[in-house]
Design an enzyme around this catalytic site. Structure first.
Site, PDB file in Angstrom:
ATOM      1  CB  THR A 171      -0.846  -0.067   1.296  1.00 52.78           C
ATOM      2  OG1 THR A 171      -1.941  -0.909   1.060  1.00 52.78           O
ATOM      3  CG2 THR A 171      -1.344   1.257   1.766  1.00 52.78           C
ATOM      4  N   GLY A 222      -0.487  -1.927   6.580  1.00 55.23           N
ATOM      5  CA  GLY A 222      -0.433  -3.239   7.218  1.00 55.23           C
ATOM      6  C   GLY A 222      -1.816  -3.862   7.227  1.00 55.23           C
TER       7      GLY A 222
HETATM    8  N1  ASP Z   1      -3.822  -1.349   5.394  1.00 51.85           N
HETATM    9  C1  ASP Z   1      -4.312  -1.849   4.137  1.00 51.85           C
HETATM   10  C2  ASP Z   1      -5.643  -2.543   4.361  1.00 51.85           C
HETATM   11  O1  ASP Z   1      -5.774  -3.315   5.300  1.00 51.85           O
HETATM   12  C3  ASP Z   1      -3.391  -2.805   3.469  1.00 51.85           C
HETATM   13  C4  ASP Z   1      -1.930  -2.422   3.457  1.00 51.85           C
HETATM   14  O2  ASP Z   1      -1.510  -1.467   4.092  1.00 51.85           O
HETATM   15  O3  ASP Z   1      -1.169  -3.109   2.789  1.00 51.85           O
HETATM   16  O4  ASP Z   1      -6.532  -2.342   3.582  1.00 51.85           O
END
Ligand code: ASP
Length: 303
Positions: A171, A222
């Site tokens: 992300t 995350g």
């Molecule tokens: N935080 C994002 C989610 O859970 C995913 C990520 O940060 O990779 O949608």
């Protein structure tokens, strides 16, 4: 004085060397382009959005064109924008815009709402004449095929473990401070692989995936379910309010996230005095920043 810190996701960037190289090039380009805006006296909001658009369009990150697919093979993206002048806006589960971060900023600056979701947000993007996203790239389609085969028939516990291992990550997010002392934050994601349709993560949740005040800005990456449970961005802000220490604010909140779920979270933050920090409890996190002394971009590792 101006500063920026950008991340390309906390998680585990294992395996694909070409992809890591491509992503590092894209994050470097995002850093250079946003720094140019800041150097020329532009706003932190413009700098953050510029960085994220470059990364959304690159296809190397889990955001915009590179977004992961849900269990039905469809992209549903979340994004958020905030600045220290009080503009805060987010979009959730959008399928239409090529650049969800631009739509989130529009919501922040031009509507009375904080969060628009699904069809309503998509039709706003279409009405505004925003560019429509193209089909997912070959890498994403191939990966979906591999994952969905392994996923069928798996018990729920195993599925959760796999998410924790590698179904999230990559992300993007950025926080910046401009010469006028204005802060801005932006975040954009495709969420997690094979999520149920309609699942919304932490990214568009104020206090969860991002937080901004007049003197502090933070955003998270995350496993959204863990980050939301701990309201981790707000937790970081609380610690900053108590101590005035950006690094400590992330130490405390990332530890808190670890207690909720190990290997779940990465954060970047910046305050109005120009202190920047990042911290993560996952295997890796990709970051790029200018801290007033040096420009840096790297895939950092806890291993
Ligand atoms: N935080 C994002 C989610 O859970 C995913 C990520 O940060 O990779 O949608």
């Amino acid at each position: 004085m101006y500063r920026i810190i950008i991340h390309g996701g906390a998680g585990s960037w294992q395996g694909n060397k070409d992809r890591v190289e491509g992503a590092l090039k894209a994050i470097e380009e995002a850093l250079e382009a946003s720094l140019k805006i800041l150097e020329e006296g532009g706003s932190s909001g413009d700098a953050v959005v510029k960085a994220l658009v470059i990364m959304e369009d690159s296809g190397f990150f889990n955001a915009g064109s590179g977004s992961v697919l849900n269990v039905e093979g469809v992209r549903e993206m979340d994004a958020a924008y905030g600045d220290s002048e009080g503009n805060i806006g987010a979009v959730a589960s959008v399928r239409y815009p090529k650049n969800p971060i631009i739509l989130a900023r529009y919501v922040a600056e031009n509507t009375d709402h904080l969060l628009l979701a699904g069809e309503g947000a998509d039709s706003l993007a279409a009405r505004l004449g925003m560019e429509k996203i193209g089909p997912p790239n070959e890498r994403i389609v191939k990966r979906y095929g591999e994952l969905i085969d392994g996923y069928k028939g798996m018990r729920r516990f195993d599925r959760n473990r796999r998410v924790a291992e590698y179904l999230y990550g990559d992300t993007i997010g950025a926080v910046a401070l401009d010469m006028e002392g204005r802060l801005a934050v932006g975040v954009s994601t495709g969420g997690i692989w094979l999520k149920l349709p309609g699942r919304v993560g932490d990214t568009p949740i104020f206090g969860g995936g991002f937080y901004i005040s007049e003197d502090y800005a933070v955003c998270a990456t995350g496993i959204g379910e863990a980050i939301m449970r701990g309201l981790i961005s707000y937790r970081a802000y609380q610690e900053y309010m108590l101590t005035g220490d950006v690094y400590r604010s992330l130490m405390v909140s990332v530890d808190e996230a670890r207690r909720i779920m190990p290997e779940s979270t990465g954060l970047i933050a910046l305050d109005k005095h120009g202190s920047i920090a990042y911290r993560f409890n996952t295997k890796h996190m990709m970051v790029a920043y200018y801290d007033g002394r040096e420009k840096m971009f790297k895939l950092d590792s806890n291993e």
